[in-house]
Design a protein around this motif. Structure first.
Motif, PDB file in Angstrom:
ATOM      1  N   ARG A   2       0.836  -1.204   0.000  1.00 17.16           N
ATOM      2  CA  ARG A   2       0.000   0.000   0.000  1.00 17.16           C
ATOM      3  C   ARG A   2       0.873   1.257   0.000  1.00 17.16           C
ATOM      4  O   ARG A   2       0.633   2.194  -0.747  1.00 17.16           O
ATOM      5  N   ALA A   3       1.888   1.260   0.866  1.00 23.25           N
ATOM      6  CA  ALA A   3       2.780   2.422   0.948  1.00 23.25           C
ATOM      7  C   ALA A   3       3.501   2.639  -0.378  1.00 23.25           C
ATOM      8  O   ALA A   3       3.666   3.780  -0.828  1.00 23.25           O
ATOM      9  N   GLU A   4       3.930   1.535  -1.024  1.00 22.51           N
ATOM     10  CA  GLU A   4       4.618   1.654  -2.307  1.00 22.51           C
ATOM     11  C   GLU A   4       3.691   2.231  -3.366  1.00 22.51           C
ATOM     12  O   GLU A   4       4.080   3.106  -4.132  1.00 22.51           O
ATOM     13  N   LYS A   5       2.448   1.749  -3.407  1.00 27.20           N
ATOM     14  CA  LYS A   5       1.492   2.254  -4.395  1.00 27.20           C
ATOM     15  C   LYS A   5       1.168   3.727  -4.145  1.00 27.20           C
ATOM     16  O   LYS A   5       1.085   4.514  -5.077  1.00 27.20           O
ATOM     17  N   LEU A   6       0.997   4.094  -2.876  1.00 29.94           N
ATOM     18  CA  LEU A   6       0.733   5.499  -2.549  1.00 29.94           C
ATOM     19  C   LEU A   6       1.903   6.380  -2.967  1.00 29.94           C
ATOM     20  O   LEU A   6       1.714   7.467  -3.535  1.00 29.94           O
ATOM     21  N   ALA A   7       3.119   5.913  -2.702  1.00 32.76           N
ATOM     22  CA  ALA A   7       4.304   6.678  -3.087  1.00 32.76           C
ATOM     23  C   ALA A   7       4.409   6.782  -4.609  1.00 32.76           C
ATOM     24  O   ALA A   7       4.742   7.851  -5.152  1.00 32.76           O
ATOM     25  N   GLN A   8       4.103   5.675  -5.299  1.00 35.31           N
ATOM     26  CA  GLN A   8       4.138   5.670  -6.755  1.00 35.31           C
ATOM     27  C   GLN A   8       3.141   6.685  -7.320  1.00 35.31           C
ATOM     28  O   GLN A   8       3.467   7.457  -8.222  1.00 35.31           O
ATOM     29  N   ILE A   9       1.955   6.717  -6.768  1.00 34.16           N
ATOM     30  CA  ILE A   9       0.929   7.651  -7.228  1.00 34.16           C
ATOM     31  C   ILE A   9       1.359   9.082  -6.952  1.00 34.16           C
ATOM     32  O   ILE A   9       1.213   9.966  -7.802  1.00 34.16           O
ATOM     33  N   GLU A  10       1.900   9.327  -5.762  1.00 33.23           N
ATOM     34  CA  GLU A  10       2.333  10.678  -5.405  1.00 33.23           C
ATOM     35  C   GLU A  10       3.451  11.164  -6.329  1.00 33.23           C
ATOM     36  O   GLU A  10       3.459  12.319  -6.749  1.00 33.23           O
ATOM     37  N   THR A  11       4.413  10.291  -6.660  1.00 34.42           N
ATOM     38  CA  THR A  11       5.512  10.706  -7.531  1.00 34.42           C
ATOM     39  C   THR A  11       5.008  11.003  -8.941  1.00 34.42           C
ATOM     40  O   THR A  11       5.428  11.983  -9.558  1.00 34.42           O
ATOM     41  N   LEU A  71      -3.912  13.045 -11.208  1.00 39.22           N
ATOM     42  CA  LEU A  71      -4.070  12.096 -10.103  1.00 39.22           C
ATOM     43  C   LEU A  71      -4.883  10.890 -10.540  1.00 39.22           C
ATOM     44  O   LEU A  71      -4.547   9.748 -10.207  1.00 39.22           O
ATOM     45  N   LYS A  72      -5.950  11.125 -11.302  1.00 38.97           N
ATOM     46  CA  LYS A  72      -6.785  10.012 -11.779  1.00 38.97           C
ATOM     47  C   LYS A  72      -5.988   9.040 -12.621  1.00 38.97           C
ATOM     48  O   LYS A  72      -6.109   7.827 -12.477  1.00 38.97           O
ATOM     49  N   ALA A  73      -5.173   9.568 -13.519  1.00 42.04           N
ATOM     50  CA  ALA A  73      -4.370   8.708 -14.390  1.00 42.04           C
ATOM     51  C   ALA A  73      -3.335   7.933 -13.582  1.00 42.04           C
ATOM     52  O   ALA A  73      -3.100   6.733 -13.831  1.00 42.04           O
ATOM     53  N   GLU A 130      -3.140   3.862 -13.341  1.00 41.41           N
ATOM     54  CA  GLU A 130      -1.935   3.110 -13.697  1.00 41.41           C
ATOM     55  C   GLU A 130      -1.433   2.258 -12.543  1.00 41.41           C
ATOM     56  O   GLU A 130      -0.797   1.232 -12.760  1.00 41.41           O
ATOM     57  N   ALA A 131      -1.731   2.669 -11.323  1.00 42.89           N
ATOM     58  CA  ALA A 131      -1.315   1.877 -10.162  1.00 42.89           C
ATOM     59  C   ALA A 131      -2.193   0.641 -10.000  1.00 42.89           C
ATOM     60  O   ALA A 131      -1.828  -0.287  -9.274  1.00 42.89           O
ATOM     61  N   GLY A 132      -3.352   0.639 -10.659  1.00 42.76           N
ATOM     62  CA  GLY A 132      -4.200  -0.543 -10.631  1.00 42.76           C
ATOM     63  C   GLY A 132      -5.171  -0.595  -9.465  1.00 42.76           C
ATOM     64  O   GLY A 132      -5.613  -1.679  -9.081  1.00 42.76           O
ATOM     65  N   ILE A 133      -5.488   0.553  -8.900  1.00 40.94           N
ATOM     66  CA  ILE A 133      -6.464   0.591  -7.812  1.00 40.94           C
ATOM     67  C   ILE A 133      -7.524   1.631  -8.148  1.00 40.94           C
ATOM     68  O   ILE A 133      -7.342   2.447  -9.055  1.00 40.94           O
ATOM     69  N   SER A 134      -8.626   1.609  -7.422  1.00 38.30           N
ATOM     70  CA  SER A 134      -9.681   2.586  -7.659  1.00 38.30           C
ATOM     71  C   SER A 134      -9.393   3.869  -6.884  1.00 38.30           C
ATOM     72  O   SER A 134      -8.589   3.882  -5.947  1.00 38.30           O
TER      73      SER A 134
END
Length: 153
Positions: free
Chosen positions: A63-72, A80-82, A86-90
């Motif tokens: 979860r932390a990795e995906k959140l960091a990936q989205i933030e970067t 943000l939507k894109a 791309e992270a594969g979550i809603s």
């Protein structure tokens, strides 16, 4: 009078399918351990044929990795939507994870803030004492100069 004759002889009852239906047997019986309720078995989850995404549990690190990936990605200029897609979550999952991460960091932030507050308080008290000493020295110097001018010394 014919009715009176019929009363003496009982007529056999006939039951048709529409008159009475047998109650359906109860589904699930009480389990052997004595608990009431229906017997539940663990069913294997089959992949949905409708094309919906398969339900998945993520670990805290994932979860932390995906959140960091989205933030970067969002900081690099991507929407943000894109980035979420791309992270594969809603989006809903993203905001739930973000809120949960914020709640987890809040006690740490409060502890750090209290330490910072205490350190700030000590620093302010030291500065206050230093400024009081400077003010006292300045006032003594002015008093001494005024006494010289007035000839009281």
């Amino acid at each position: 009078m014919a009715d009176e004759e019929n009363l003496e002889q009982p007529q056999p009852l006939t039951v048709t399918d529409t008159d009475a239906t047998a109650p359906a047997p109860k589904k699930g019986t009480s389990p052997a351990n004595g608990k009431s309720g229906t017997l539940r078995t663990k069913a294997k989850k089959a992949e949905p044929a409708s094309g919906k995404a398969k339900s998945r549990r993520y670990s805290d690190t994932e979860r932390a990795e995906k959140l960091a990936q989205i933030e970067t990605r969002a900081s690099e200029g991507e929407t943000l939507k894109a980035a979420i897609k791309e992270a594969g979550i809603s989006e809903q999952t993203f905001y739930q994870w973000k809120r949960a991460a914020g709640a987890a960091e809040e006690p740490r932030a409060k502890a750090e803030a209290s330490v910072d507050t205490l350190a700030d308080l000590v620093a302010l008290e030291e500065e206050n004492m230093r400024l009081r000493v400077q003010l006292a020295e300045k006032l003594r110097a002015e008093n001494a100069e005024l006494r010289k001018r007035l000839g009281l010394d």
